[in-house]
Design a protein around this motif. Structure first.
Motif, PDB file in Angstrom:
ATOM      1  N   ASP A 149     -16.300 -16.838 -13.692  1.00  0.00           N
ATOM      2  CA  ASP A 149     -15.479 -17.600 -12.751  1.00  0.00           C
ATOM      3  C   ASP A 149     -15.773 -19.098 -12.916  1.00  0.00           C
ATOM      4  OD1 ASP A 149     -14.102 -18.702 -10.637  1.00  0.00           O
ATOM      5  OD2 ASP A 149     -15.322 -17.757  -9.075  1.00  0.00           O
ATOM      6  N   ASN A 204     -21.504 -15.946 -15.451  1.00  0.00           N
ATOM      7  CA  ASN A 204     -20.461 -16.163 -14.447  1.00  0.00           C
ATOM      8  C   ASN A 204     -19.145 -16.575 -15.117  1.00  0.00           C
ATOM      9  OD1 ASN A 204     -19.123 -16.593 -12.001  1.00  0.00           O
ATOM     10  ND2 ASN A 204     -19.781 -18.738 -11.919  1.00  0.00           N
ATOM     11  N   THR A 229     -15.144 -21.420 -10.968  1.00  0.00           N
ATOM     12  CA  THR A 229     -15.491 -21.889  -9.622  1.00  0.00           C
ATOM     13  C   THR A 229     -14.737 -23.173  -9.263  1.00  0.00           C
ATOM     14  OG1 THR A 229     -17.383 -23.336 -10.130  1.00  0.00           O
ATOM     15  CG2 THR A 229     -17.820 -20.962  -9.977  1.00  0.00           C
ATOM     16  N   ASN A 268     -24.179 -21.180  -2.789  1.00  0.00           N
ATOM     17  CA  ASN A 268     -22.718 -21.115  -2.823  1.00  0.00           C
ATOM     18  C   ASN A 268     -22.077 -22.500  -2.836  1.00  0.00           C
ATOM     19  OD1 ASN A 268     -20.378 -19.499  -2.931  1.00  0.00           O
ATOM     20  ND2 ASN A 268     -20.069 -19.677  -0.723  1.00  0.00           N
ATOM     21  N   CYS A 284     -25.085 -16.620  -7.148  1.00  0.00           N
ATOM     22  CA  CYS A 284     -25.809 -15.907  -8.196  1.00  0.00           C
ATOM     23  C   CYS A 284     -27.297 -16.123  -7.980  1.00  0.00           C
ATOM     24  CB  CYS A 284     -25.376 -16.356  -9.595  1.00  0.00           C
ATOM     25  SG  CYS A 284     -25.750 -18.080 -10.003  1.00  0.00           S
ATOM     26  N   ALA A 315     -19.408 -19.796  -5.716  1.00  0.00           N
ATOM     27  CA  ALA A 315     -19.874 -18.574  -6.388  1.00  0.00           C
ATOM     28  C   ALA A 315     -21.382 -18.449  -6.202  1.00  0.00           C
ATOM     29  CB  ALA A 315     -19.516 -18.605  -7.871  1.00  0.00           C
ATOM     30  N   CYS A 350     -22.999 -21.714 -10.485  1.00  0.00           N
ATOM     31  CA  CYS A 350     -23.233 -20.836  -9.346  1.00  0.00           C
ATOM     32  C   CYS A 350     -24.692 -20.972  -8.937  1.00  0.00           C
ATOM     33  CB  CYS A 350     -22.906 -19.372  -9.695  1.00  0.00           C
ATOM     34  SG  CYS A 350     -23.884 -18.674 -11.056  1.00  0.00           S
ATOM     35  N   HIS A 391     -18.270 -23.328 -14.076  1.00  0.00           N
ATOM     36  CA  HIS A 391     -18.940 -22.028 -13.947  1.00  0.00           C
ATOM     37  C   HIS A 391     -20.267 -22.113 -13.207  1.00  0.00           C
ATOM     38  CE1 HIS A 391     -16.078 -19.974 -16.669  1.00  0.00           C
ATOM     39  NE2 HIS A 391     -16.051 -21.151 -17.283  1.00  0.00           N
TER      40      HIS A 391
END
Length: 447
Positions: free
Chosen positions: A197, A195, A199, A210, A216, A214, A206, A204
């Motif tokens: 992002d 990931n 977040t 959520n 995953c 993010a 995830c 990062h």
């Protein structure tokens, strides 16, 4: 010294829970107050957590003083070294120390523990202690990631340890004694290593819920307290997932009761440490068979198994959707949190038992659980076909399953001709339960 004497005397009397303490003497560099002084986990003995320190005194000096004081009285940190005890003490409302220590992951090598920055956006994660042997002891509200390296500055998702687990076994030992209703000790995996992002939590993180903005894939090897256990597979968009274990509402299958798992239970006595082995078997043709989680403890030869071998989401088989994440590698995570809304984990279960009629998150030990002895190896066992299939050909060998609690009033649930019962779940959802086999499903197999 005057401050610590005053604090220690008050702690022994059970005072100073969440109040400011002031000192009127001592050198000018001494703090004028210690905020958020409170007792840690009365059931673990007298302990003190120092919160935000005001004034010019060094935080390190203050923490060392508290730890040294605790050496002559029971700090309740359950055998941690002085260094680890110091790391376990919250330093106030800021971020937890980034790099609390190293972990020996047998079969992989040494990895670093990286503390999360935020549990949820804006809510700082609490401290996590890692002792010289690699035992992880999270504070309540702590979350820690496995990483190949740990450094200051911005979090880097490429530093996280992404372990390929298809066809592997991940093992660890856990001690959750005294961690009761409303508490959740979790050992799980997510695809946060892939990931990019950062977040809203800026590290990062995830997951399938959520939490930080993010989604995953997520695999919960363990969500537990001393009364209940849950192991769950989640594809990124499925916050409920396919689960197995004991206790709680919602869809899951279970093959044991409080007689086999819990404080003083016949097999897994949660007053003592026990071993966990999470298997991810796959067929030679590349088909992922599901997850088997074995619990073992000295004195119980057969142990217990929580297996998820039938997992459907949005009307189709979801097991194959996890193959990419398990092959690419997933990051191990340990967390410890509490909530007044933990009945999904420890409330009235599908067999009619009530492991935790009421949750008491305020009684969760501040410094309680310990997770250790991590290892990864090839899966060399056998598939527990009796528990891997949520549609067994015969009922599991356990006591007869009572009907679920009626949803409203005294109106009994309606049993369909094929034996399934529709159970309300939340305000607008429902799932199906089959008392004769213990099966649960979001949709009926014929749909």
């Amino acid at each position: 010294p005057a401050l610590l004497s005053k604090v220690s005397r008050g702690a022994m009397r059970g005072q100073y829970a969440g109040v400011d303490l002031s000192v009127d003497d001592g050198p000018e560099e001494a703090p004028r107050s210690v905020r958020q002084a409170l007792l840690i986990a009365p059931q673990w003995g007298t302990a003190l957590r120092m919160g935000a320190l005001a004034g010019g005194v060094s935080v390190a000096v203050a923490v060392c003083a508290v730890v040294q004081w605790g050496a002559s009285s029971d700090l309740g940190l359950r055998g941690l070294s002085s260094k680890a005890s110091a790391q376990a003490i919250s330093l106030g409302a800021g971020a937890a120390p980034r790099c609390p220590g190293a972990i020996n992951l047998h079969g992989y090598g040494e990895v670093k523990a990286v503390s999360a920055k935020f549990n949820t956006p804006g809510e700082y994660s609490q401290g996590v202690a890692v002792d010289v042997g690699g035992t992880i002891a999270p504070q309540l509200g702590g979350r820690v990631y496995f990483a190949d390296s740990c450094s200051d500055g911005a979090f880097d998702h490429k530093e996280y340890t992404s372990i390929p687990l298809l066809g592997k076994t991940l093992s660890f030992t856990v001690d959750i004694s005294g961690v009761g209703c409303g508490c959740n000790v979790a050992m799980y995996l997510t695809s946060m290593g892939q990931n990019s992002d950062a977040t809203a939590c800026e590290d990062h993180y995830c997951d399938a819920n959520n939490i930080c903005g993010a989604r995953c894939d997520e695999i919960d090897l363990m969500e537990a307290n001393s009364f209940v256990w849950r192991s769950t597979l989640h594809v990124a968009d499925d916050k409920v997932g396919g689960a197995a274990g004991f206790g709680g509402t919602g869809p899951h299958t279970q093959t044991w009761t409080k007689n086999e798992y819990g404080p003083g239970a016949d097999c897994i006595d949660t007053n003592k440490p026990f071993q966990v082995r999470a298997h991810f078997p796959w067929h030679v043709n590349g088909t992922f068979q599901g997850m088997m989680v074995d619990l073992g403890q000295e004195g119980c030869d057969k142990g217990l198994t929580a297996s998820v071998g039938w997992y459907h989401f949005q009307g189709s088989d979801a097991l194959h959707k996890l193959v990419k994440s398990l092959s690419s590698g997933m990051v191990p995570i340990v967390s410890y949190w509490a909530s007044e809304e933990m009945q999904w984990l420890d409330g009235h279960d599908i067999d009619g038992e009530d492991p935790c009629p009421v949750d008491y998150p305020k009684q969760c030990p501040i410094q309680g659980p310990r997770v250790s002895n991590f290892s990864v190896s090839n899966f060399t066992g056998w598939i527990h076909r009796s528990t891997m299939n949520l549609n067994p050909t015969s009922a599991p060998k356990r006591a007869a399953t009572p009907s679920p609690r009626p949803a409203t009033g005294n109106v009994p649930p309606v049993v369909r001709p094929d034996g399934w019962i529709e159970i309300p779940y939340g305000a607008q959802n429902h799932y199906f339960f089959k008392p004769s086999t213990g099966e649960t499903a979001w949709k009926l197999p014929t749909q």
